[in-house]
Structure formats: C-alpha cells, structure tokens
Design a protein around this motif. Structure first.
Motif, PDB file in Angstrom:
ATOM      1  N   GLN A 270      43.703  46.550  32.401  1.00  0.00           N
ATOM      2  CA  GLN A 270      43.288  47.789  33.039  1.00  0.00           C
ATOM      3  C   GLN A 270      41.763  47.892  33.016  1.00  0.00           C
ATOM      4  O   GLN A 270      41.096  47.164  32.287  1.00  0.00           O
ATOM      5  N   THR A 272      37.906  49.396  35.212  1.00  0.00           N
ATOM      6  CA  THR A 272      37.181  49.659  36.455  1.00  0.00           C
ATOM      7  C   THR A 272      35.948  48.767  36.529  1.00  0.00           C
ATOM      8  O   THR A 272      35.366  48.374  35.506  1.00  0.00           O
ATOM      9  N   ALA A 289      36.498  48.707  42.101  1.00  0.00           N
ATOM     10  CA  ALA A 289      37.876  48.284  41.892  1.00  0.00           C
ATOM     11  C   ALA A 289      38.390  48.951  40.624  1.00  0.00           C
ATOM     12  O   ALA A 289      37.635  49.137  39.662  1.00  0.00           O
ATOM     13  N   GLU A 290      39.657  49.332  40.643  1.00  0.00           N
ATOM     14  CA  GLU A 290      40.266  50.018  39.498  1.00  0.00           C
ATOM     15  C   GLU A 290      41.701  49.530  39.329  1.00  0.00           C
ATOM     16  O   GLU A 290      42.408  49.299  40.309  1.00  0.00           O
ATOM     17  N   ARG A 291      42.119  49.370  38.080  1.00  0.00           N
ATOM     18  CA  ARG A 291      43.493  48.989  37.771  1.00  0.00           C
ATOM     19  C   ARG A 291      43.964  49.853  36.614  1.00  0.00           C
ATOM     20  O   ARG A 291      43.293  49.951  35.576  1.00  0.00           O
ATOM     21  N   TYR A 306      48.807  50.262  39.453  1.00  0.00           N
ATOM     22  CA  TYR A 306      48.192  50.155  40.776  1.00  0.00           C
ATOM     23  C   TYR A 306      46.836  49.463  40.675  1.00  0.00           C
ATOM     24  O   TYR A 306      46.166  49.485  39.637  1.00  0.00           O
ATOM     25  N   ASN A 307      46.438  48.856  41.788  1.00  0.00           N
ATOM     26  CA  ASN A 307      45.094  48.305  41.980  1.00  0.00           C
ATOM     27  C   ASN A 307      44.449  49.056  43.143  1.00  0.00           C
ATOM     28  O   ASN A 307      45.051  49.146  44.223  1.00  0.00           O
ATOM     29  N   TYR A 309      40.971  49.589  45.552  1.00  0.00           N
ATOM     30  CA  TYR A 309      39.710  49.009  46.008  1.00  0.00           C
ATOM     31  C   TYR A 309      39.039  50.008  46.961  1.00  0.00           C
ATOM     32  O   TYR A 309      39.699  50.549  47.856  1.00  0.00           O
ATOM     33  N   GLN A 330      44.978  51.301  48.032  1.00  0.00           N
ATOM     34  CA  GLN A 330      45.651  51.385  46.734  1.00  0.00           C
ATOM     35  C   GLN A 330      46.978  50.642  46.824  1.00  0.00           C
ATOM     36  O   GLN A 330      47.862  51.024  47.590  1.00  0.00           O
TER      37      GLN A 330
END
Length: 470
Positions: A270, A272, A289-291, A306-307, A309, A330
C-alpha cells in the motif's frame, strides 16, 4: 532677441511651485495618517499626491511607497503591488530601489507569488532584516527552507515588537522546525449513517532534510493502525511505510509513502507516490499513484484493494483565483474500474479591513463512471456526479493560531437520482510550546465518499495531528 520663452517660464514658476507644495502637503498628510493608524485616509492622501502629473521623481517615489504601505495595511495586495512597481520605476538610488523591491515582495508573498518574491529580495537579504523576512516567507511557501538558512544566520534580529519583529520570530521558528528531525502523531475518527466507525492512530519519524547538489532529500518511517467497525464485525488494518520527500532543482517535487500492510492473514502493498512540476507561480502539473484497501468491513473481508492513477494541473488566471482540475483512473481487484475527475475553483480570501477575518469562496465538483456497478460491498454506482458552492472564512486568533471554516451546499446525482448535499468543516492550526505544531479538523458531509454513500448518507469526522522537532 526673443524674450517670450524666459517670460513664459517666469509666469509658470508660481504655478509649478504651488503644485509642488500641494504634493508635499499630501505626502506629509499621508505619513501622518499612517503614523496615526489611519490607513484608509493615508491611501487617499498618497493617491492624490501620486495623481499630480507634474510631480518630481522623489515626490512620485514617496507617494507610491506610502500608497503601497497603506494598501498592505488594508489588505489590498494587488493595489499594493501596483504602487510598489510605480515606486521601483521612480527610485533614484540603490536604497530606494531596495525599499520598493522589499515592499513589492511583501505584496507578492501575500498573494502566493512566492517565486517572484524570492527573486526580488534575494540580492538584498544577506544581512538586511526586512528583505530577509520576505525571503523566509517565500522560502517557506516553496519548501526551500534549506536555502534560506544562511540568510537567516546573516540577518540582525529586529526588536521583538511590531510586525517585523513578530514575523521574524515566527518565520525563524518555522525554519528551525522544517530543518529539524520531527516526530508526528495523528488520530482520526469518523462515524457515518451506515453505522460504520473508523478509528485511525499513527506515528511517524522524519529525519532532518539534507541537500546533495540539486537534490534535496528527506526520509522517514511511519506506522499506522486503523479499526473498521460496522456494528456486526470489526477489522484492523496495520501498515508500515517508508516516507520520502525529494526536491529536484527548483521545479520538481516527489512525495513517497510506501510499504507493506496487513489485515489478519491478508498481506498487501500500500501507499502513495506523487510528483509535482511547478515552473512558476501561476501554473503547475502533477501526477500520482495510490494503492489501498477499500475501507469497509465487507470489502476487507473480500480482500478488496484498489490502484488509483491521477493527473492534474493548477492554474491561476488571476491573483485570487485558483483552478485545479484532476483526472483519475481507479482499478479495483474485483474487476471494476472507474474513470472520473474532479474540479476545484478557489477564490483566495479577502482580508476585511480593521478585523482579523478574511472571506473567500470555493466551488468543487466530482464525477465518475464505474464499468461494473454493484451494491453492498462498497459504494459503487454506475454514474455519480456532485457539485457544491461554499464560503470560506478565516479568523486569526493571534499571530500563532488560525481558525478556518467552510460551509458548502450543492447537489449530487447517483444513477439519475438527485439529492441535495452539504459540507461543513472547521479547522484549527497553531503552535505548541517547544515549537510544536497542531492541526485539528472537524467536519460533517452528506456527499458520498469514494467507498460509502447513497440516499440519506452523512459522515462526521475528526482528525488531529501533532508534530514536534527534535
């Protein structure tokens, strides 16, 4: 011999002398009004003096400097900038040029034109207190505190009283805070109409920043735990992160927050990553980008993650207006993906004369489309859009504490069904003993979040962050 021109000059001399006396009288009256804390009257006197087309250069300079100071006092920063630019044109020596440039930098800093302000005062700041104060303000906004440390060491501290002394002390504390190792603790809690309680506790340590060539770097570590409880079952999310803040040259910044996470026997990655390019005060681009797990009990049970961008921009068509569009994609690991975007248009708060208050405005909008709409696991309509208009109020309790409030109303549409929405929030920012920092936020919103929402939805939240230098 032609005697007409000498005679004409003799006839005009009394008129020129009278005009000179009027301009000088206006300037004296303006200075007296400033000394008597009457900036509105001072602005009228200085404006009248500046309007005299036949003014001598030194009178034009004095009137423009006074007009700029009056406008700064009244919070009319664009007018102050115009006046100081006029003073720069009329400056007759290096000292006058420095005073005009420093005043202009103060007006530009007040409007968040930090790069322009920094460039203006950098030639004067070594050993000069007033230019150093404006340079420190610009450096703080730009994140260039490591560059400003030498200027602070060279400056002579002013008397503690008054605007200059107060600003010098606060900016000095801010610089020392930014350049020191830091510890941070944060707490967050939210409760919504679906009965979902989310409790978050985190801690972080950041090393002191250091520069190597054109690279400025800061690293750290963070640990967080989140409890998600819907009244039927309770889940915990725990994570560790490597923190990084990188600045490359003048224009590029990268923020990292990456590491492993877990919930029971489920392990995942996880975090950012965010990049920003800011070549000037009026335009910039960003990408991120975030996970992360979907923060509902059922979604955690199904190991949903979720991923996301995104790409965005920030544009300033005018000194007080900010336009911030963002597009995102997303992707969920259940096969669903969203295409969406957001838009924020901000009106920078106007200072209200003779008060500690300022009033601004905000428009925000959000829209997305899900290719696999579903219900029950997380908020996931096929189509969603919302727009809100709000008022922003800022109140300076004192130079060290500031209160900000937002009240917004609007409308959202979920798969064709519309409903009114609102958002209210209050934040408090200030300084703690020992040069610490505190940020407290309280809010309530009826607009859907990224994972929760629907008819009659609302969410209450509180967040607290405390930071201390070591």
């Amino acid at each position: 011999m032609n005697t007409r021109w000498p005679l004409l000059a003799l006839l005009l001399m009394p008129a020129v002398h009278a005009q000179t006396n009027v301009v000088a009288d206006d300037i004296r009256a303006g200075r007296a009004a400033l000394a008597d804390s009457r900036p509105a009257q001072a602005r009228e006197w200085f404006a009248a003096a500046l309007a005299q087309s036949g003014s001598a250069r030194e009178d034009r300079y004095a009137a423009a400097i006074g007009l700029g100071q009056s406008a700064l006092w009244l919070g009319d920063y664009p007018a102050a900038a115009r006046a100081f630019r006029t003073a720069r044109e009329a400056a007759g020596d290096a000292g006058a040029q420095q005073a005009a440039d420093t005043g202009l930098a103060q007006a530009l800093n007040a409007q968040d034109y930090s790069r322009a302000a920094y460039a203006l005062v950098a030639p004067y700041a070594q050993g000069q207190t007033k230019p150093t104060v404006e340079l420190l303000r610009a450096a703080q906004s730009l994140g260039w505190q490591d560059r400003a440390a030498g200027y602070l060491d060279a400056a002579t501290p002013p008397p503690a009283q008054g605007y200059l002394g107060t600003q010098y002390r606060l900016l000095k504390d801010d610089l020392r805070f930014a350049l020191a190792p830091q510890v941070e603790g944060d707490f967050g809690y939210s409760h919504d109409s679906d009965g979902l309680d989310t409790l978050h506790v985190g801690a972080a340590y950041r090393f002191a920043p250091f520069r190597r060539g054109d690279w400025s770097q800061r690293w750290g570590v963070a640990a967080n735990t989140t409890r998600v409880d819907d009244g039927r079952q309770m889940r915990h999310l725990d994570d560790l992160s490597l923190l990084g803040q990188l600045s490359i040259g003048d224009n590029h910044n990268i923020d990292l927050d990456l590491g492993p996470g877990r919930s029971g026997g489920w392990h995942y990655w996880q975090g950012t990553a965010h990049w920003n390019w800011q070549p000037g005060d009026s335009f910039g681009l960003s990408a991120g980008a975030e996970r992360a797990p979907v923060p509902t009990d059922i979604a955690i049970e199904h190991h949903l993650i979720y991923n996301l961008y995104s790409v965005g921009a920030n544009v300033r068509p005018d000194a007080r207006w900010y336009v911030l569009p963002t597009y995102y994609r997303q992707n969920f690991n259940d096969g669903n993906h969203r295409d969406g975007g957001s838009l924020r248009v901000l009106l920078s708060p106007y200072d209200i004369a003779d008060t500690r208050m300022a009033i601004g405005g905000e428009f925000s909008a959000r829209i997305f489309h899900s290719n696999q709409p579903s219900h029950g696991v997380y908020f996931n309509p096929a189509n969603y859009r919302t727009a809100q208009f709000g008022l922003v109020g800022v109140y300076s309790i004192n130079p060290e504490w500031k209160l900000r409030a937002l009240a917004a109303v609007g409308r959202q549409v979920i798969d064709g069904a519309g409903a009114s929405v609102y958002t209210i929030g209050v934040s408090l920012n200030g300084r703690l003993p020992g040069n610490g920092r505190l940020e407290l936020q309280l809010g309530r919103s009826s607009a859907a979040s990224a994972s929760n929402g629907g008819s009659g939805y609302w969410n209450n939240s509180v967040n607290l962050v405390v930071r201390y230098p070591l």
